[in-house]
Scaffold this motif. Structure first.
Motif, PDB file in Angstrom:
ATOM      1  N   ALA A  65      -1.477  -9.663  11.093  1.00 52.47           N
ATOM      2  CA  ALA A  65      -1.489  -8.744   9.947  1.00 52.47           C
ATOM      3  C   ALA A  65      -0.158  -7.996   9.838  1.00 52.47           C
ATOM      4  O   ALA A  65       0.360  -7.791   8.734  1.00 52.47           O
ATOM      5  CB  ALA A  65      -2.649  -7.764  10.079  1.00 52.47           C
ATOM      6  N   VAL A  66       0.396  -7.607  10.981  1.00 54.82           N
ATOM      7  CA  VAL A  66       1.711  -6.957  10.982  1.00 54.82           C
ATOM      8  C   VAL A  66       2.762  -7.924  10.438  1.00 54.82           C
ATOM      9  O   VAL A  66       3.670  -7.529   9.700  1.00 54.82           O
ATOM     10  CB  VAL A  66       2.079  -6.450  12.397  1.00 54.82           C
ATOM     11  CG1 VAL A  66       3.543  -6.058  12.495  1.00 54.82           C
ATOM     12  CG2 VAL A  66       1.181  -5.282  12.780  1.00 54.82           C
ATOM     13  N   GLY A  67       2.616  -9.209  10.778  1.00 58.98           N
ATOM     14  CA  GLY A  67       3.521 -10.226  10.254  1.00 58.98           C
ATOM     15  C   GLY A  67       3.460 -10.317   8.735  1.00 58.98           C
ATOM     16  O   GLY A  67       4.490 -10.479   8.073  1.00 58.98           O
ATOM     17  N   VAL A  68       2.270 -10.187   8.177  1.00 61.56           N
ATOM     18  CA  VAL A  68       2.118 -10.200   6.716  1.00 61.56           C
ATOM     19  C   VAL A  68       2.862  -9.014   6.108  1.00 61.56           C
ATOM     20  O   VAL A  68       3.597  -9.162   5.123  1.00 61.56           O
ATOM     21  CB  VAL A  68       0.625 -10.168   6.309  1.00 61.56           C
ATOM     22  CG1 VAL A  68       0.471  -9.949   4.812  1.00 61.56           C
ATOM     23  CG2 VAL A  68      -0.083 -11.445   6.718  1.00 61.56           C
TER      24      VAL A  68
ATOM     25  N   ALA B 253      19.379 -15.664   5.270  1.00 66.21           N
ATOM     26  CA  ALA B 253      18.375 -16.437   5.998  1.00 66.21           C
ATOM     27  C   ALA B 253      16.945 -15.956   5.782  1.00 66.21           C
ATOM     28  O   ALA B 253      16.077 -16.217   6.616  1.00 66.21           O
ATOM     29  CB  ALA B 253      18.708 -16.465   7.481  1.00 66.21           C
ATOM     30  N   THR B 254      16.677 -15.317   4.668  1.00 65.36           N
ATOM     31  CA  THR B 254      15.312 -14.850   4.412  1.00 65.36           C
ATOM     32  C   THR B 254      14.334 -16.011   4.349  1.00 65.36           C
ATOM     33  O   THR B 254      13.260 -15.955   4.963  1.00 65.36           O
ATOM     34  CB  THR B 254      15.260 -14.027   3.108  1.00 65.36           C
ATOM     35  OG1 THR B 254      16.042 -12.848   3.301  1.00 65.36           O
ATOM     36  CG2 THR B 254      13.846 -13.642   2.748  1.00 65.36           C
ATOM     37  N   VAL B 255      14.679 -17.051   3.640  1.00 67.09           N
ATOM     38  CA  VAL B 255      13.775 -18.206   3.525  1.00 67.09           C
ATOM     39  C   VAL B 255      13.500 -18.807   4.909  1.00 67.09           C
ATOM     40  O   VAL B 255      12.359 -19.145   5.236  1.00 67.09           O
ATOM     41  CB  VAL B 255      14.370 -19.268   2.581  1.00 67.09           C
ATOM     42  CG1 VAL B 255      13.549 -20.548   2.606  1.00 67.09           C
ATOM     43  CG2 VAL B 255      14.468 -18.721   1.168  1.00 67.09           C
ATOM     44  N   GLU B 256      14.518 -18.922   5.726  1.00 66.49           N
ATOM     45  CA  GLU B 256      14.356 -19.502   7.058  1.00 66.49           C
ATOM     46  C   GLU B 256      13.496 -18.616   7.956  1.00 66.49           C
ATOM     47  O   GLU B 256      12.628 -19.100   8.684  1.00 66.49           O
ATOM     48  CB  GLU B 256      15.721 -19.751   7.704  1.00 66.49           C
ATOM     49  CG  GLU B 256      16.501 -20.887   7.081  1.00 66.49           C
ATOM     50  CD  GLU B 256      17.132 -20.529   5.725  1.00 66.49           C
ATOM     51  OE1 GLU B 256      17.162 -19.332   5.350  1.00 66.49           O
ATOM     52  OE2 GLU B 256      17.588 -21.460   5.044  1.00 66.49           O
ATOM     53  N   ILE B 257      13.730 -17.315   7.907  1.00 69.87           N
ATOM     54  CA  ILE B 257      12.954 -16.389   8.733  1.00 69.87           C
ATOM     55  C   ILE B 257      11.489 -16.398   8.296  1.00 69.87           C
ATOM     56  O   ILE B 257      10.577 -16.413   9.132  1.00 69.87           O
ATOM     57  CB  ILE B 257      13.550 -14.967   8.684  1.00 69.87           C
ATOM     58  CG1 ILE B 257      14.902 -14.966   9.396  1.00 69.87           C
ATOM     59  CG2 ILE B 257      12.607 -13.951   9.320  1.00 69.87           C
ATOM     60  CD1 ILE B 257      15.700 -13.693   9.204  1.00 69.87           C
ATOM     61  N   VAL B 258      11.263 -16.417   6.990  1.00 67.40           N
ATOM     62  CA  VAL B 258       9.894 -16.458   6.480  1.00 67.40           C
ATOM     63  C   VAL B 258       9.198 -17.744   6.921  1.00 67.40           C
ATOM     64  O   VAL B 258       8.075 -17.714   7.432  1.00 67.40           O
ATOM     65  CB  VAL B 258       9.866 -16.315   4.942  1.00 67.40           C
ATOM     66  CG1 VAL B 258       8.509 -16.693   4.375  1.00 67.40           C
ATOM     67  CG2 VAL B 258      10.237 -14.902   4.535  1.00 67.40           C
ATOM     68  N   SER B 259       9.874 -18.882   6.755  1.00 72.81           N
ATOM     69  CA  SER B 259       9.206 -20.156   7.046  1.00 72.81           C
ATOM     70  C   SER B 259       9.104 -20.468   8.532  1.00 72.81           C
ATOM     71  O   SER B 259       8.132 -21.091   8.962  1.00 72.81           O
ATOM     72  CB  SER B 259       9.890 -21.301   6.300  1.00 72.81           C
ATOM     73  OG  SER B 259      11.245 -21.370   6.611  1.00 72.81           O
ATOM     74  N   TYR B 260      10.067 -20.039   9.330  1.00 75.52           N
ATOM     75  CA  TYR B 260      10.020 -20.361  10.759  1.00 75.52           C
ATOM     76  C   TYR B 260       9.283 -19.315  11.594  1.00 75.52           C
ATOM     77  O   TYR B 260       8.759 -19.630  12.654  1.00 75.52           O
ATOM     78  CB  TYR B 260      11.433 -20.539  11.330  1.00 75.52           C
ATOM     79  CG  TYR B 260      12.033 -21.884  11.041  1.00 75.52           C
ATOM     80  CD1 TYR B 260      11.745 -22.977  11.843  1.00 75.52           C
ATOM     81  CD2 TYR B 260      12.885 -22.058   9.964  1.00 75.52           C
ATOM     82  CE1 TYR B 260      12.302 -24.210  11.579  1.00 75.52           C
ATOM     83  CE2 TYR B 260      13.447 -23.291   9.695  1.00 75.52           C
ATOM     84  CZ  TYR B 260      13.151 -24.361  10.501  1.00 75.52           C
ATOM     85  OH  TYR B 260      13.702 -25.590  10.242  1.00 75.52           O
ATOM     86  N   TYR B 261       9.291 -18.075  11.151  1.00 74.83           N
ATOM     87  CA  TYR B 261       8.689 -17.012  11.962  1.00 74.83           C
ATOM     88  C   TYR B 261       7.423 -16.428  11.329  1.00 74.83           C
ATOM     89  O   TYR B 261       6.342 -16.538  11.894  1.00 74.83           O
ATOM     90  CB  TYR B 261       9.707 -15.896  12.241  1.00 74.83           C
ATOM     91  CG  TYR B 261      10.746 -16.310  13.242  1.00 74.83           C
ATOM     92  CD1 TYR B 261      10.479 -16.240  14.596  1.00 74.83           C
ATOM     93  CD2 TYR B 261      11.985 -16.800  12.848  1.00 74.83           C
ATOM     94  CE1 TYR B 261      11.418 -16.628  15.543  1.00 74.83           C
ATOM     95  CE2 TYR B 261      12.941 -17.194  13.771  1.00 74.83           C
ATOM     96  CZ  TYR B 261      12.644 -17.097  15.112  1.00 74.83           C
ATOM     97  OH  TYR B 261      13.577 -17.488  16.041  1.00 74.83           O
ATOM     98  N   TYR B 262       7.571 -15.788  10.160  1.00 70.54           N
ATOM     99  CA  TYR B 262       6.423 -15.095   9.573  1.00 70.54           C
ATOM    100  C   TYR B 262       5.250 -16.034   9.300  1.00 70.54           C
ATOM    101  O   TYR B 262       4.121 -15.741   9.689  1.00 70.54           O
ATOM    102  CB  TYR B 262       6.808 -14.400   8.261  1.00 70.54           C
ATOM    103  CG  TYR B 262       7.790 -13.273   8.390  1.00 70.54           C
ATOM    104  CD1 TYR B 262       7.654 -12.301   9.378  1.00 70.54           C
ATOM    105  CD2 TYR B 262       8.854 -13.151   7.510  1.00 70.54           C
ATOM    106  CE1 TYR B 262       8.551 -11.251   9.479  1.00 70.54           C
ATOM    107  CE2 TYR B 262       9.753 -12.106   7.598  1.00 70.54           C
ATOM    108  CZ  TYR B 262       9.598 -11.165   8.586  1.00 70.54           C
ATOM    109  OH  TYR B 262      10.492 -10.135   8.682  1.00 70.54           O
ATOM    110  N   MET B 263       5.512 -17.131   8.624  1.00 74.58           N
ATOM    111  CA  MET B 263       4.415 -18.020   8.230  1.00 74.58           C
ATOM    112  C   MET B 263       3.716 -18.636   9.439  1.00 74.58           C
ATOM    113  O   MET B 263       2.489 -18.765   9.450  1.00 74.58           O
ATOM    114  CB  MET B 263       4.921 -19.110   7.277  1.00 74.58           C
ATOM    115  CG  MET B 263       5.424 -18.563   5.954  1.00 74.58           C
ATOM    116  SD  MET B 263       4.214 -17.573   5.056  1.00 74.58           S
ATOM    117  CE  MET B 263       3.110 -18.833   4.503  1.00 74.58           C
TER     118      MET B 263
END
Length: 166
Positions: A21-24, A47-57
């Motif tokens: 949930a914190v990740g969201v 690198a927002t797209v990369e951080i979102v796709s590799y870490y957050y998601m």
């Protein structure tokens, strides 16, 4: 002893769900800042797209897995299970837990080998001249699958107490 073990499993799985949930929330703030900075300051966060796709998601999708397994919220097929009561029903529940445990172990092993390969290679992506290490994100999956495996096994060995809340 049983109650302490139940509390430990609940604390760990709830903590992982909270981390998801914190990740969201972190992803929401990150993307919002990216859009604001890109549109009003012409300086997007690299690198927002990369951080979102590799870490957050990855964290959002897999960290709560053990929590869902503990609650019994995973997909299940219960066509004949309502006919299995008493001892036969318990044997069926244990069998399903063992099969689920084995499936999670296979996923844990497979994703661990991939994570180690990425770690050894020092995997990274380059975005707007910024090198973003992505190898740490590969360890989220084996962690999530290993904990889900343990919870599945725990559910088989220690069925919920009557009247226990999810």
């Amino acid at each position: 002893m049983r109650e302490r073990l139940d509390r430990l499993v609940n604390a760990i799985t709830s903590g992982l769900a909270l981390l998801g949930a914190v990740g969201v929330m972190a992803m929401l703030v990150h993307i919002t800042l990216y859009v604001i900075l890109r549109n009003f300051a012409s300086a997007p966060i690299p690198a927002t797209v990369e951080i979102v796709s590799y870490y957050y998601m990855v964290a959002i999708a897999f960290l709560p897995l053990a929590w869902a397994e503990r609650r019994g919220d995973m997909i299940s097929v219960e066509i004949f299970s309502h006919f299995l009561v008493g001892r036969i029903g318990r044997i069926n529940a244990v069998f399903v837990s063992v099969v689920t445990f084995a499936a999670y172990l296979v996923l844990t092993y497979t994703t661990w080998t991939v994570a180690m390969r990425q770690f050894t290679a020092g995997s990274y992506v380059i975005s707007l001249s910024v090198a973003v290490p992505v190898w740490p994100s590969y360890f989220i999956l084996p962690l999530a699958f290993a904990l889900a495996a343990l919870v599945a096994l725990y559910r088989g060995v220690m069925p919920p107490l009557p009247g226990a809340a999810k």
